[in-house]
Design a protein around this motif. Structure first.
Motif, mmCIF file in Angstrom:
data_model
loop_
_atom_site.group_PDB
_atom_site.id
_atom_site.type_symbol
_atom_site.label_atom_id
_atom_site.label_comp_id
_atom_site.label_asym_id
_atom_site.label_seq_id
_atom_site.Cartn_x
_atom_site.Cartn_y
_atom_site.Cartn_z
ATOM 1 N N VAL A 525 0.839 -1.201 0.000
ATOM 2 C CA VAL A 525 0.000 0.000 0.000
ATOM 3 C C VAL A 525 0.873 1.249 0.000
ATOM 4 O O VAL A 525 0.633 2.197 -0.763
ATOM 5 N N GLN A 526 1.902 1.257 0.847
ATOM 6 C CA GLN A 526 2.785 2.422 0.891
ATOM 7 C C GLN A 526 3.525 2.607 -0.425
ATOM 8 O O GLN A 526 3.737 3.743 -0.883
ATOM 9 N N ALA A 583 -8.085 -6.544 5.343
ATOM 10 C CA ALA A 583 -9.384 -5.878 5.170
ATOM 11 C C ALA A 583 -9.625 -5.692 3.672
ATOM 12 O O ALA A 583 -9.093 -4.768 3.055
ATOM 13 N N LEU A 584 -10.407 -6.589 3.084
ATOM 14 C CA LEU A 584 -10.552 -6.614 1.634
ATOM 15 C C LEU A 584 -11.330 -5.413 1.099
ATOM 16 O O LEU A 584 -10.996 -4.876 0.041
ATOM 17 N N GLU A 585 -12.360 -4.987 1.812
ATOM 18 C CA GLU A 585 -13.190 -3.898 1.290
ATOM 19 C C GLU A 585 -12.402 -2.604 1.106
ATOM 20 O O GLU A 585 -12.435 -2.008 0.023
ATOM 21 N N PRO A 640 -4.069 15.237 7.573
ATOM 22 C CA PRO A 640 -5.164 14.308 7.865
ATOM 23 C C PRO A 640 -5.743 13.726 6.584
ATOM 24 O O PRO A 640 -5.757 14.353 5.526
ATOM 25 N N ALA A 641 -6.254 12.485 6.706
ATOM 26 C CA ALA A 641 -6.755 11.786 5.523
ATOM 27 C C ALA A 641 -7.950 12.479 4.916
ATOM 28 O O ALA A 641 -8.110 12.484 3.703
ATOM 29 N N ALA A 642 -8.826 13.053 5.710
ATOM 30 C CA ALA A 642 -10.039 13.659 5.175
ATOM 31 C C ALA A 642 -10.317 14.977 5.896
ATOM 32 O O ALA A 642 -11.142 15.047 6.790
ATOM 33 N N PRO A 643 -9.598 16.034 5.546
ATOM 34 C CA PRO A 643 -9.805 17.307 6.215
ATOM 35 C C PRO A 643 -11.206 17.831 6.011
ATOM 36 O O PRO A 643 -11.706 17.864 4.898
ATOM 37 N N ASP A 689 -5.343 3.703 5.245
ATOM 38 C CA ASP A 689 -5.290 3.571 6.700
ATOM 39 C C ASP A 689 -6.203 2.450 7.188
ATOM 40 O O ASP A 689 -5.843 1.681 8.087
ATOM 41 N N LEU A 690 -7.386 2.353 6.583
ATOM 42 C CA LEU A 690 -8.311 1.281 6.972
ATOM 43 C C LEU A 690 -7.758 -0.090 6.595
ATOM 44 O O LEU A 690 -7.893 -1.061 7.348
ATOM 45 N N SER A 691 -7.140 -0.190 5.423
ATOM 46 C CA SER A 691 -6.611 -1.485 4.980
ATOM 47 C C SER A 691 -5.455 -1.951 5.847
ATOM 48 O O SER A 691 -5.218 -3.153 5.993
#
Length: 694
Positions: A525-526, A583-585, A640-643, A689-691
């Motif tokens: 991912v990174q 976390a597949l989704e 932040p991921a979602a300001p 971040d979720l994955s």
């Protein structure tokens, strides 16, 4: 056509000719016993005989035989002691599996080392040190002669390999065109098409890299330059198709265009057929392919004010122009312009030199390759122990050979190999019964052996079931020649039983010291985020004569390759136990967003290259720089991921409008597309971040 004339088949036939020819030469020199031992060395050398660059073929083929010679000798010297033989097998297996630290290049080396030991088990115990050295000499001679043959044959076939690998890539892109055409069918679910598209893009990325490795090597002659230019045009066409996907989304939201969409679908299918025609011509080795099929234009648009429809048609037309450019290059009607890679082609190909650097990845108990080596050694130890207590222990190497080819680094690949190996062995045994029922002459049996060796080598990566069938034919036919008194039914029964035992051992050991895909997902991912950030940085540079086109192309390749690796890892993880799956989704969301990010940046890059005059650069240049910086901050996690108050985070990427090419000023469209790209970057960071569970 593509299956019969592909580079893997050509390579398989070349290997079969070299194998049989070298064995016959050594038979004439040293007799049957010497030729049989030398044949083992020949088989080891063939494992690394794959299409390669002319100047690096020797260093591709040498490591396997060089490392296999001492292992073959060690097995010969340990024949009198089961304990010593087991120690050689276990320690040799550990070192052999460690060769996978070099990735795909290490695969043939690892297999060569393993089979040097496994095939040594088939030899009769030597009568002293001199005979062991004598056999090892024949082993080395057979491998050495074949290495020379492999280098020479690769040089002679290099031009054909270039054509065939390029044709493979063109065919893969034609398949993606056909998938894209399905978007115009109203009953097709967009999510299913996206999943297919990601899978096909991942396969295309591998095919393109294989083509780059040969097609871009030393493009000095006009013929090589034409092939390289065709490959570059194919890469550009892929970008245009990616950008077209966004405009199809906008078009799909407008129901009144349903009458035009079938024509657009037919246009894409038509271009796919053209590409397949070009690929077929390349496969046949023609100097110039057949002329393009006559083109039937899309019917006149009934909604001239529909910018979405105009843009889709413009994209399809651009793809068509790239296809026409490929034909013109193939015919020599267009001069090849490959300035970006003529002097720097080494940057675009896979690594060819050997170094100790990959071994640094083995540090730490959780190193995947180290665990794979330990797992493989355990499987070989169990297989050897079991084979010594079977009532048909005359062929213990069959159990070990099955373990070697079935046990892979991932559970998904092991399961695939397990099923293919068992099914292929059973089917191959049936074929042996059919062939031997006619009591064929020795010449026919030799012909079957030669054909089987070609097929086994050709499909070992592409479709292992076929390789398993061919390997069964090869093994049992050789046994029939060497031991005509052994009833074929009993030999086949032994082969099936050994295969099942070996496959079950490999499958069971795949759960020992496992390295689940979940452990490597964060790094992948990174890598994908870093590649997307670098690509955005270079794609958003205003087009000019000084634009870093070379660096952008390299960044584009890394963006595609990193996304491809993530897609493949996610697919493999589906075969793992549910409790250890990532976390597949969010991973699937990240892949879709990454795909859309590439599409948006491609659209912007295309606009900067082709329609710079319709942009207010005084406004566009600072906006491009600001967007590149914002995307980098989002993807690298420095903000932040979602300001909440960011304008970019409030833009819905699915609602992005296509540009109105008739407008005098396209700057508003550019600003909106940049805002969408920033929004995508924020969403990608959140999905990443979720994955990773952070």
């Amino acid at each position: 056509m593509f299956s019969v004339l592909g580079p893997h088949v050509t390579n398989g036939l070349s290997v079969a000719i070299g194998l049989i020819g070298t064995a016959l030469i050594l038979y004439a020199i040293g007799g049957l016993t010497a030729a049989a031992t030398a044949g083992v060395g020949i088989l080891i050398a063939t494992m690394a005989d794959l299409p390669a660059q002319k100047h690096h073929k020797l260093q591709q083929m040498l490591p396997g035989p060089l490392l296999g010679v001492p292992l073959f000798l060690a097995m010969q010297l340990s024949h009198d002691s089961i304990q010593q033989q087991a120690m050689v097998l276990i320690c040799g297996s550990f070192v052999s599996f460690l060769a996978m630290a070099w990735g795909k290049r290490g695969g043939p080396v690892s297999a060569g080392m393993m089979f040097s030991m496994v095939f040594a088990l088939a030899e009769q115990p030597p009568r002293g040190l001199f005979e062991a050295l004598h056999r090892t000499g024949w082993f080395a001679l057979g491998a050495g002669i074949y290495v020379v043959y492999g280098v020479v044959s690769n040089g002679l076939l290099n031009g054909l390999y270039r054509n065939q690998l390029l044709a493979d890539a063109i065919k893969g892109f034609a398949g993606i065109l056909r998938t894209q055409a399905r978007r115009f069918d109203g009953h097709v679910h967009a999510g299913g098409v996206m999943s297919d598209m990601l899978t096909q893009q991942a396969a295309l990325a591998d095919a393109l890299q294989s083509a780059r490795d040969l097609v871009l090597e030393s493009p000095r002659t006009p013929a090589r330059q034409r092939r390289a230019a065709i490959l570059m045009a194919l890469l550009d066409a892929r970008d245009h198709l990616l950008a077209c996907d966004l405009d199809i989304d906008a078009l799909a939201r407008q129901g009144e265009n349903a009458t035009v969409q079938p024509a657009l679908r037919d246009a894409l299918l038509f271009r796919a057929r053209q590409l397949e025609t070009l690929a077929t011509a390349l496969l046949l080795g023609r100097g110039a392919p057949a002329q393009p099929l006559p083109y039937r234009p899309i019917p006149e648009i009934t909604a001239p004010d529909n910018s979405a429809l105009r843009e889709v048609i413009a994209r399809v037309a651009t793809i068509a122009s790239e296809v026409d450019r490929m034909y013109a290059l193939a015919h020599g009607e267009l001069k090849a312009d490959i300035a970006a890679v003529r002097e720097t082609w080494q940057l675009f190909i896979s690594a060819t030199t050997w170094s100790w650097m990959p071994l640094r990845s083995l540090q730490g108990w959780y190193a995947p390759t180290l665990r794979y080596a330990l797992r493989g050694s355990l499987a070989i130890a169990i297989g050897y122990l079991v084979s010594q207590h079977l009532p048909w222990a005359a062929h213990p190497y069959w159990v070990l050979a099955t373990i070697v080819v079935v046990l892979r680094a991932s559970l998904a690949q092991t399961l695939e190999r397990r099923n293919a190996r068992i099914a292929g062995t059973i089917f191959g045994c049936v074929l042996v019964m059919v062939v031997l029922a006619e009591h064929p002459a020795p010449q026919v049996v030799l012909g079957v052996i030669a054909l089987s060796s070609a097929v086994a080598h050709a499909f070992v990566v592409r479709r292992y079931f076929i390789t398993s069938v061919a390997a069964t034919l090869l093994g049992l036919m050789q046994a029939h020649l060497l031991a005509a008194d052994v009833h074929p039914v009993f030999a086949a029964a032994e082969r099936i039983a050994d295969t099942v035992i070996g496959a079950l051992i490999a499958w069971g050991c795949s759960y020992v010291l496992p390295v689940w895909e979940k452990s490597s997902v964060p790094q992948m991912v990174q890598r994908a985020l870093a590649a997307q950030s670098r690509h955005a940085e270079l794609a958003l540079v205003p087009a000019s004569t000084t634009s870093p086109d070379l660096q952008w192309r390299l960044a584009r390749r890394e963006a595609y390759d990193s996304l491809s690796a993530l897609v493949q890892a996610t697919a493999r993880s589906r075969s793992e136990p549910r409790a250890v799956q990532p976390a597949l989704e969010p991973l699937e969301t990240l892949q879709a967003l990454s795909y859309h990010m590439l599409a948006h940046l491609t659209a912007v890059k295309s606009m900067l290259q082709l329609r710079r005059g319709q942009l207010d650069m005084a406004v566009a240049e600072p906006a491009l720089a600001a967007a590149a910086a914002a995307i980098a901050r989002a993807l690298t996690g420095s903000e932040p991921a979602a300001p909440r108050r960011s304008r970019a985070a409030t833009v819905d990427p699915s609602q992005a409008r296509p540009p109105d090419m008739l407008a005098a000023d396209l700057t508003p469209w550019l600003l909106e597309r940049l805002a969408v790209s920033q929004s995508l970057a924020a969403q990608m960071r959140a999905a990443a971040d979720l994955s990773s569970g952070s």
